[in-house]
Design a protein around this motif. Structure first.
Motif, short mmCIF file in Angstrom:
data_model
loop_
_atom_site.label_atom_id
_atom_site.label_comp_id
_atom_site.label_asym_id
_atom_site.label_seq_id
_atom_site.Cartn_x
_atom_site.Cartn_y
_atom_site.Cartn_z
N THR A 68 0.83 -1.21 0.00
CA THR A 68 0.00 0.00 0.00
C THR A 68 0.86 1.25 0.00
N SER A 69 1.85 1.29 0.93
CA SER A 69 2.68 2.51 0.99
C SER A 69 3.50 2.67 -0.28
N ALA A 70 3.93 1.54 -0.85
CA ALA A 70 4.73 1.64 -2.09
C ALA A 70 3.89 2.24 -3.21
N ILE A 71 2.65 1.76 -3.34
CA ILE A 71 1.77 2.28 -4.39
C ILE A 71 1.51 3.76 -4.18
N ARG A 72 1.22 4.09 -2.91
CA ARG A 72 0.93 5.48 -2.59
C ARG A 72 2.12 6.37 -2.96
N ALA A 73 3.30 5.92 -2.62
CA ALA A 73 4.51 6.72 -2.88
C ALA A 73 4.70 6.90 -4.38
N ASP A 74 4.44 5.84 -5.14
CA ASP A 74 4.64 5.92 -6.59
C ASP A 74 3.70 6.95 -7.21
N VAL A 75 2.43 6.90 -6.80
CA VAL A 75 1.45 7.85 -7.35
C VAL A 75 1.83 9.28 -6.99
N GLN A 76 2.32 9.43 -5.75
CA GLN A 76 2.76 10.76 -5.32
C GLN A 76 3.88 11.28 -6.20
N ALA A 77 4.83 10.37 -6.49
CA ALA A 77 6.00 10.78 -7.26
C ALA A 77 5.62 11.15 -8.68
N ARG A 78 4.56 10.53 -9.21
CA ARG A 78 4.16 10.82 -10.58
C ARG A 78 3.81 12.28 -10.77
N GLY A 79 3.49 12.94 -9.66
CA GLY A 79 3.20 14.36 -9.76
C GLY A 79 1.74 14.64 -10.06
#
Lengths: 377, 181
Positions: free
Chosen positions: A26-37
């Motif tokens: 969950t945290s990994a997915i969240r972090a990835d979406v955040q990074a996408r901008g």
């Protein structure tokens, strides 16, 4: 983006509680979406609106023709605004705010257009109005190419389309005694290509759609330019061009997709162009109605065929376009009548029964392919 | 995307130079025309003022825009034909009449004659001086003055025969004589 994120949060919570993903996932997915901008920030929307307002401010300023200011002073206001907006754009760029920079550069090209109009007004220039729009488009596309700015390229495309329509509607072209081929506004194409080069450079997918719409409308309009709207040759050419695009999508779709993912869009725009040509041929060229029956049948068959292909290739927009074409075709046939009203009724009844039979056939085919078991397919 | 620009200074400066250059060229070309062109005065026949989003302008009509039909006979069925119009000065400074309308530039031009370039459209000649932009709201007054027959346009003609309005005269006195810049 905000909506996607909130939906994603809900989904992540559900999947986590179902045990399909761990908290780490969950945290990994969240972090990835955040990074996408972020996608569209509110500031970008507001900045674009501000640019539009500034554009109108400039236009009104020009229109007022304020004699209290000398020509030089009015020109200075235009130049100063243009440079200020370009400078602002630069400042925003180096502060890593590219979307706002886009808005500033867009506003600068609007002021440029205002400048052209101001100069024409100040010196009482009574030229050929399309030329002013063309010049504005030229400056805009150059800016879009140099700065790689998508909004500016889109604005340039709009300007060239407007210019093209002004040229096509101009008396000399429409009423003049010129050959059919030269009545088509070929000059549009190189400018379309210039914008296309820019959009290809920036790989802007929505821009590709804008380009496709612009080219499709030019093709369809050209069909009307030939023979002033009433030409078998003109509309047939449009029909054939559309069919070629559809054929390319159906026959070479996979190969095309390996180069660029556009076979779906190719089908969609091809469909629209084909249908426009078919509509013109049926209801404008065929005045006597001698060909209504077989032309109508072919048109409906073509639409159904494309609908089937769209369903097979999972092309949702194509299905909607096919529905729309179907509705327009049926309503047009109804208005034109297949001979008499009774004849029209018979025509629709016959085609309705045929399509019902096809529906039944499709149902049986589907049944025979998917065995009815407890597993969802 | 615009983010692809690694060093935006050069492109932004280039953009500024390009746009300024285009506008500057428009101004320069026009100022040169007005400064160096030969001045003639043409009486204005009245037409309607119109509002546009570009501001108020009045449509100007000229005697030389409506020549005798036989002069334009060759262009009757054609539109927007570029032609050269040879006009001759009559008894007064402002009494210009058309001598000929040809697609080739006339080679012999007398001292009291001048060649103008125009577009022939069916029965009318268009010189590009049919539009005069006025400050907001002053259009109708100008139209009245044109109707009373005392309005004339000061026109600059360059060596290609192209015309540009320099100013307006009322009763022989300059009323709108704008500075070039």
């Amino acid at each position: 983006m905000v909506r996607y994120r909130s939906r994603l949060e809900a989904d992540l919570a559900r999947w986590q509680s179902a045990g399909w993903i761990t908290p780490a996932h969950t945290s990994a997915i969240r972090a990835d979406v955040q990074a996408r901008g972020a996608g569209f920030g509110l500031s970008t929307v507001l900045a674009t609106l501000a640019a539009v307002l500034i554009g109108f401010a400039v236009m009104s300023f020009v229109a007022a023709n304020w004699q209290a200011m000398s020509k030089f002073a009015r020109l200075a206001v235009i130049f100063a605004s243009m440079w200020a907006l370009l400078g602002t754009g630069y400042a925003l760029l180096i502060r890593q705010m590219p979307r706002l920079a886009d808005a500033a550069f867009f506003a600068a090209t609007a002021v440029f257009g205002g400048g052209i109009m101001l100069i024409a007004q100040m010196y009482h220039m009574d030229g050929h109005p399309p030329d002013a729009v063309w010049l504005w488009g030229l400056g805009t596309v150059a800016v879009g190419l140099v700065l790689r700015s998508n909004p500016v390229l889109a604005a340039a495309l709009v300007l060239f389309v407007v210019w093209s329509w002004m040229e096509m509607m101009s008396g000399a072209r429409w009423f003049g005694t010129v050959s059919d081929a030269s009545r088509v506004h070929w000059s549009f194409l190189p400018y379309w290509a210039a914008v296309a080069a820019g959009i290809a450079m920036t790989r802007w997918r929505s821009g590709l759609h804008l380009l496709a719409i612009a080219l499709a409308q030019w093709i369809i309009a050209s069909g009307f330019m030939i023979g002033r709207g009433d030409s078998l040759g003109g509309h047939s050419t449009v029909l054939i061009v559309g069919l070629l695009l559809v054929a390319a999508s159906i026959l070479a779709g996979e190969m095309i997709d390996r180069w660029r993912q556009i076979s779906g869009a190719l089908l969609n725009y091809g469909m629209i162009i084909t249908f426009a040509g078919a509509l013109a041929l049926q209801f404008i060229v065929d005045k006597s109605g001698a060909h209504t029956v077989w032309a109508g049948l072919i048109a409906l068959a073509g639409i159904l065929g494309t609908l089937t292909w769209a369903w097979r290739t999972d092309n949702r927009p194509a299905m909607w376009i096919a529905y729309a074409c179907f509705a327009v075709e049926v309503f047009s046939l109804y208005l034109k009548k297949v001979g008499t009203l009774l004849g029209t009724s018979g025509f629709f009844l016959a085609t309705g029964l045929i399509v019902a039979a096809l529906a039944y056939a499709a149902y049986r085919l589907h049944e025979s392919r998917t065995p009815v078991t407890g597993v969802a397919s | 995307m615009i983010e692809l620009l690694k060093r935006p200074v050069a492109p932004v400066v280039a953009t500024a130079i390009l746009l300024t250059g285009i506008l500057g060229a428009m101004v320069y070309e026009r100022v040169q025309h007005l400064r160096t062109g030969r001045e003639i005065v043409l009486p204005i026949r009245p037409v309607d003022p119109r509002d546009l989003f570009k501001g108020d302008y009045v449509r100007l009509g000229f005697d030389i825009a409506n020549p005798k039909p036989e002069l334009l006979a060759a262009y009757n069925s054609r539109r927007d034909v570029p032609v050269f119009v040879l006009i001759e000065q009559g008894s007064t400074d402002t009494a210009w009449t058309i001598t000929s309308v040809t697609e080739q530039r006339p080679t012999t031009v007398a001292a009291n004659q001048i060649v103008l370039s125009a577009k022939a459209n069916y029965r009318v000649l268009q010189f590009g001086i049919e539009r005069y932009y006025v400050p907001e709201g002053t259009g109708p007054k100008l139209e009245d003055q044109a109707r009373s027959g005392k309005l004339a346009a000061i026109v600059a003609v360059n060596n290609k025969g192209k015309t540009a309005i320099k100013g307006l005269m009322l009763d022989g006195k300059k009323i709108y004589d704008e500075p070039l810049l």
